[in-house]
Design an enzyme around this catalytic site. Structure first.
Site, PDB file in Angstrom:
ATOM      1  CG  ASP A  30      -2.065   0.971   1.126  1.00  0.00           C
ATOM      2  OD1 ASP A  30      -3.202   0.520   0.909  1.00  0.00           O
ATOM      3  OD2 ASP A  30      -1.825   2.185   1.264  1.00  0.00           O
ATOM      4  CB  THR A 119     -16.787  -3.086  -6.538  1.00  0.00           C
ATOM      5  OG1 THR A 119     -16.835  -4.056  -5.490  1.00  0.00           O
ATOM      6  CG2 THR A 119     -18.130  -3.029  -7.246  1.00  0.00           C
ATOM      7  CD  GLU A 150     -17.374  -2.608   6.214  1.00  0.00           C
ATOM      8  OE1 GLU A 150     -16.965  -2.141   7.299  1.00  0.00           O
ATOM      9  OE2 GLU A 150     -17.588  -1.903   5.211  1.00  0.00           O
ATOM     10  CE  LYS A 201     -19.005  -6.046  -4.590  1.00  0.00           C
ATOM     11  NZ  LYS A 201     -19.018  -6.539  -3.210  1.00  0.00           N
ATOM     12  N   GLY A 254     -26.638   1.734   4.703  1.00  0.00           N
ATOM     13  CA  GLY A 254     -25.487   2.624   4.517  1.00  0.00           C
ATOM     14  C   GLY A 254     -24.264   1.794   4.226  1.00  0.00           C
ATOM     15  CB  CYS A 257     -20.974  -2.342  -0.385  1.00  0.00           C
ATOM     16  SG  CYS A 257     -19.309  -2.953  -0.061  1.00  0.00           S
ATOM     17  CE  LYS A 317     -22.914  -5.386   9.069  1.00  0.00           C
ATOM     18  NZ  LYS A 317     -22.775  -6.465   8.070  1.00  0.00           N
ATOM     19  NE  ARG A 324     -15.799   2.840   4.183  1.00  0.00           N
ATOM     20  CZ  ARG A 324     -15.101   1.893   3.550  1.00  0.00           C
ATOM     21  NH1 ARG A 324     -14.511   2.161   2.405  1.00  0.00           N
ATOM     22  NH2 ARG A 324     -15.013   0.690   4.082  1.00  0.00           N
TER      23      ARG A 324
END
Length: 423
Positions: A30, A119, A150, A201, A254, A257, A317, A324
């Site tokens: 990264d 994606t 998640e 997807k 939310g 994704c 969640k 996000r």
């Protein structure tokens, strides 16, 4: 196998940890030097149950780097796991993917397999293949989208419902490479074209978002007719053609994704002169669900400027610190804008730059509150002692924004329960 993963975000780290568990040597790369330094020290930048433990348990074959050249050259399989956020119009921003491809192009060879897990819009994998071919690189390109939830990403990676593999029609080798890579994971393979995998997807996330918006619209009707939406969801969910999942009414979906992918699929439809009526309705319901619920809160509490409201939940969640597109944060902002004195709490997530206090404990949040709103259905909130909550609060209103609380126990404690479409 020797694997290089480009991108150490949510998908990249989860993929790296699981592949290391499966026995592969994984080099995660990264461009964020601080993040890489933290990971080398054993500090995990995100909260995901089980992830930190896997990174520790398999540290002997899991490595983190800032410079990618050497590890790209030596890898048998290269994964692209960078983000594709929405731009101002809702279209996916593939600049991170493009930059990753540009950076690795000089260093790849024909014996390697390039796996796109990000994606990406329909046709992106084919475009990447053609770009590499034009640069004299005949590396195989595979589309292998992720379907992780998640909060349970490690389990989902090790026990997936399916493994989707998108291949070019002339690629007779990559499927066996991917099967070797995922040996030990037992799931049906869906083998399709590069564009087919991309569409699967988007279609999967759009359908799940549509189920949520559908039950939220039914919840509004249930409120109007005095019907309990929980009973309705159970009644239709037992139908095998419908299924029980994603039929929990609440303040809306939310996360990183669903909002992004629904908007992206809409934009791709418009580009092909296709009117996506269902997607438009899904987004409209979700965009208006929170306002509908805020009006319900206003009718219950009256003038908010005199109210102290405890909001339990900040993450989008439970079992994640991801904020996000979090409906909980949108709710906090709206209540604050209406003049309420809002005190927020979350077990893991941190409230961003909002002029609202975040309590360190649940007790601090609910003390002297006129109303309590549960905006994220963490187990800690579902298992509260409601008699104790009643003693701590100044008022007696409990607002269940996720239809996850025990209504009878709350009412037996002398509290007024307000749910979503609960009649």
């Amino acid at each position: 196998m020797n694997v290089c993963i480009i991108g150490a975000g949510y998908v990249g780290l989860t993929t790296a940890a699981v592949l290391a568990k499966l026995g592969h040597t994984v080099h995660c790369v990264d461009e964020n030097e601080q993040k890489m330094a933290a990971l080398k020290r054993g500090d995990v930048p995100i909260y995901e149950p089980g992830l930190a433990e896997l990174l520790t348990d398999y540290a002997s074959r899991l490595f983190f780097h800032h410079d990618k050249q050497t590890y790209v050259q030596e890898a048998e399989v290269i994964f692209i796991c960078v983000g594709t956020p929405s731009d101002s119009k809702g279209k996916p921003d593939v600049s991170y993917v493009n930059r990753a491809i540009a950076d690795l192009t000089p260093h790849v060879n024909d014996k390697q397999t390039l796996v796109i897990k990000s994606t990406v819009p329909i046709g992106t994998n084919e475009r990447i293949y053609n770009h590499l071919k034009n640069e004299g690189k005949h590396i195989r390109v595979v589309s292998n989208p992720e379907f992780l939830r998640e909060g349970s990403a490690i389990y989902d990676s090790l026990h997936p419902d399916r493994i989707v593999i998108g291949l070019r029609h002339d690629d007779d080798r990559s499927l066996s490479v991917m099967q070797t890579l995922y040996a030990g994971i037992h799931a049906p393979y869906v083998v399709t074209s590069l564009s087919g995998a991309e569409m699967i997807k988007y279609a999967a996330n759009a359908f799940l978002a549509t189920k949520i918006s559908f039950i939220n619209e039914i919840a509004r009707l249930c409120d109007a007719y005095g019907v309990d939406v929980v009973d309705v969801a159970k009644g239709i969910g037992l139908d095998g053609r419908i299924g029980p999942h994603f039929l929990q009414a609440g303040i809306g979906y939310g996360g990183s994704c669903f909002p992004k992918d629904v908007a992206a699929l809409q934009q791709m439809a418009y580009e092909q002169n296709v009117r996506p009526y269902m997607l438009e309705a899904t987004k409209t319901i979700n965009d208006t669900q929170l306002n509908w619920y805020v009006q319900k809160i206003k009718r219950t509490l009256g003038h908010m400027s005199t109210k102290r409201i405890a909001v339990l939940g900040i993450a989008f969640k439970p079992n994640t610190d991801d904020i996000r597109e979090s409906p909980a944060i949108s709710l906090i902002k709206k209540l604050h804008a209406h003049g309420a004195n809002v005190i927020a709490h979350d077990p893991k997530a941190v409230l961003p730059n909002v002029d609202v206090k975040q309590a360190k404990t649940i007790e601090e949040a609910i003390a002297q509150a006129d109303a309590l709103v549960v905006a994220t259905d963490w187990d800690e909130y579902k298992q509260l002692n409601w008699a104790y909550v009643k003693q701590m609060m100044n008022g007696n209103v409990v607002i269940d924004g996720r239809n996850s609380l025990p209504r009878e126990a709350i009412m037996n404690a002398g509290l007024n329960y307000i749910g979503v479409g609960r009649g």
